[in-house]
Motif scaffolding. Structure first.
Motif, PDB file in Angstrom:
ATOM      1  N   TRP A   1       0.816  -1.215   0.000  1.00  0.00           N
ATOM      2  CA  TRP A   1       0.000   0.000   0.000  1.00  0.00           C
ATOM      3  C   TRP A   1       0.848   1.263   0.000  1.00  0.00           C
ATOM      4  N   GLY A   2       1.930   1.265   0.744  1.00  0.00           N
ATOM      5  CA  GLY A   2       2.717   2.480   0.887  1.00  0.00           C
ATOM      6  C   GLY A   2       3.745   2.711  -0.203  1.00  0.00           C
ATOM      7  N   THR A   3       4.013   1.697  -1.049  1.00  0.00           N
ATOM      8  CA  THR A   3       5.071   1.819  -2.048  1.00  0.00           C
ATOM      9  C   THR A   3       4.583   1.681  -3.481  1.00  0.00           C
TER      10      THR A   3
ATOM     11  N   HIS B   1      -3.800  12.127   0.067  1.00  0.00           N
ATOM     12  CA  HIS B   1      -2.373  11.802  -0.021  1.00  0.00           C
ATOM     13  C   HIS B   1      -2.040  11.180  -1.378  1.00  0.00           C
ATOM     14  N   ARG B   2      -2.864  10.245  -1.829  1.00  0.00           N
ATOM     15  CA  ARG B   2      -2.609   9.596  -3.118  1.00  0.00           C
ATOM     16  C   ARG B   2      -2.873  10.546  -4.277  1.00  0.00           C
TER      17      ARG B   2
ATOM     18  N   ASP C   1       0.462  -0.150   7.917  1.00  0.00           N
ATOM     19  CA  ASP C   1       1.204   0.989   7.370  1.00  0.00           C
ATOM     20  C   ASP C   1       0.741   1.319   5.958  1.00  0.00           C
ATOM     21  N   GLY C   2       0.346   2.587   5.733  1.00  0.00           N
ATOM     22  CA  GLY C   2      -0.031   3.042   4.401  1.00  0.00           C
ATOM     23  C   GLY C   2      -1.442   2.698   3.999  1.00  0.00           C
ATOM     24  N   GLU C   3      -2.171   1.932   4.842  1.00  0.00           N
ATOM     25  CA  GLU C   3      -3.527   1.508   4.506  1.00  0.00           C
ATOM     26  C   GLU C   3      -4.526   2.524   5.035  1.00  0.00           C
TER      27      GLU C   3
ATOM     28  N   GLN D   1      -5.236   3.525   8.730  1.00  0.00           N
ATOM     29  CA  GLN D   1      -4.259   4.418   9.336  1.00  0.00           C
ATOM     30  C   GLN D   1      -4.582   5.872   9.027  1.00  0.00           C
TER      31      GLN D   1
ATOM     32  N   SER E   1       0.292  -0.696  14.790  1.00  0.00           N
ATOM     33  CA  SER E   1       0.480  -0.704  13.340  1.00  0.00           C
ATOM     34  C   SER E   1       1.250  -1.935  12.882  1.00  0.00           C
TER      35      SER E   1
ATOM     36  N   GLN F   1       3.424  -3.268   5.952  1.00  0.00           N
ATOM     37  CA  GLN F   1       2.787  -3.482   4.660  1.00  0.00           C
ATOM     38  C   GLN F   1       2.839  -4.961   4.269  1.00  0.00           C
TER      39      GLN F   1
END
Length: 295
Positions: free
Chosen positions: A97-99, A121-122, A166-168, A171, A185, A188
């Motif tokens: 999700w974060g990368t 953010h996206r 993380d990144g989902e 959060q 947390s 990913q």
């Protein structure tokens, strides 16, 4: 004095052509880069392939553990869209999700084809197709925990721990709506069931997820967790494909075919295959109204 001025003029005459040549080379190089930069639309049409990355989560994208074959709402829909365009889907890699945006920006793939929830953010880093469908998101607690029922504001406390990845999106919602609460947390690529398990076992007090996933967990663990905001979701997110910003021709092509798939009823048939309980996902409203019957 006259001699010095003559020398400066002579040097200027020598330097000026060199400056013009350098400037011309830089300009030509920039022009060539602009000419050589191929749009995503042109590359896809030329190669006949859409290179797709994916994130595994129900019901958008699942993977058969024996064959590695992908299936789900997002998978079937992108393959149908590609077929209508005379293109092929090339599944490149599973992403976190974060990368996932970094892979788009470096050109490892053209699109994230398991539908992604949009957020601010996206939106700063990527572009999105029109929605395939919408996901309601609810708040879940351990079965029988009545501390927050009807009072979600009580979650915003240092005494409360929220299970996230993380990144989902859980959060993101936790940071926005409940900034005082602590987070448990997970890294990913962790399966979302681990967030629910952390709540069911008391390691966390709350988690935030969509019913399309949590209903499967509750079916196998009926006295584990419960939804405390049944009447109104805490969020409703559009599920969209994600690609690089600025690819307007590619987006227009994808959105046009998505309109065809949705308006023809093909999207409903795909969703019906994977929706295990009613209203796990929300359909896209049709952009027209049927005429009323006249007597």
């Amino acid at each position: 004095m006259i001699k010095k001025n003559w020398q400066y003029s002579y040097l200027s005459l020598l330097i000026l052509p060199m400056v013009l040549v350098i400037a011309s080379c830089v300009s030509s190089s920039n022009s060539m880069q602009m000419v050589n930069k191929q749009s995503l639309y042109d590359r896809v049409i030329q190669t006949g392939k859409i290179r797709c990355a994916y994130a595994v989560f129900f019901p958008a994208c699942m993977k058969d553990p024996n064959t590695g074959k992908l299936f789900g709402i997002g998978v079937e829909t992108v393959e149908l869209v590609a077929k209508k365009l005379g293109l092929q889907v090339e599944w490149t890699e599973e992403v976190g999700w974060g990368t996932m945006v970094e892979g788009l920006q470096t050109g490892r793939y053209d699109m994230i084809a398991s539908p992604i929830w949009t957020n601010a953010h996206r939106a700063k880093r990527a572009a999105f197709s029109r929605p395939l469908y919408f996901s309601p998101v609810f708040v879940y607690v351990k079965k029988g925990d009545k501390r927050f029922a009807g009072h979600l504001e009580r979650i915003d406390s240092p005494d409360v721990k929220i299970a996230t990845i993380d990144g989902e999106t859980a959060q993101v919602i936790a940071e926005s709506d409940f900034p005082k609460a602590k987070r448990l947390s997970l890294p990913q690529m962790t399966d979302c069931s681990q967030m629910l398990l952390n709540v069911a076992t008391g390691k966390a007090d709350v988690t935030i997820l969509e019913p399309a996933f949590t209903n499967q967990f509750i079916r196998h663990n009926p006295i584990s967790i419960e939804n405390i905001c049944l009447e109104k979701p805490i969020r409703v997110f559009p599920n969209c494909w994600m690609f690089n910003r600025g690819e307007f021709e590619f987006k227009a092509m994808i959105d046009t075919v998505l309109d065809e798939v949705i308006n023809s009823g093909a999207m409903d048939k795909i969703i019906n295959k994977y929706e295990k309980f009613p209203n796990e996902v929300f359909r896209v409203a049709l952009p027209y109204q049927l005429p009323t019957k006249t007597k």
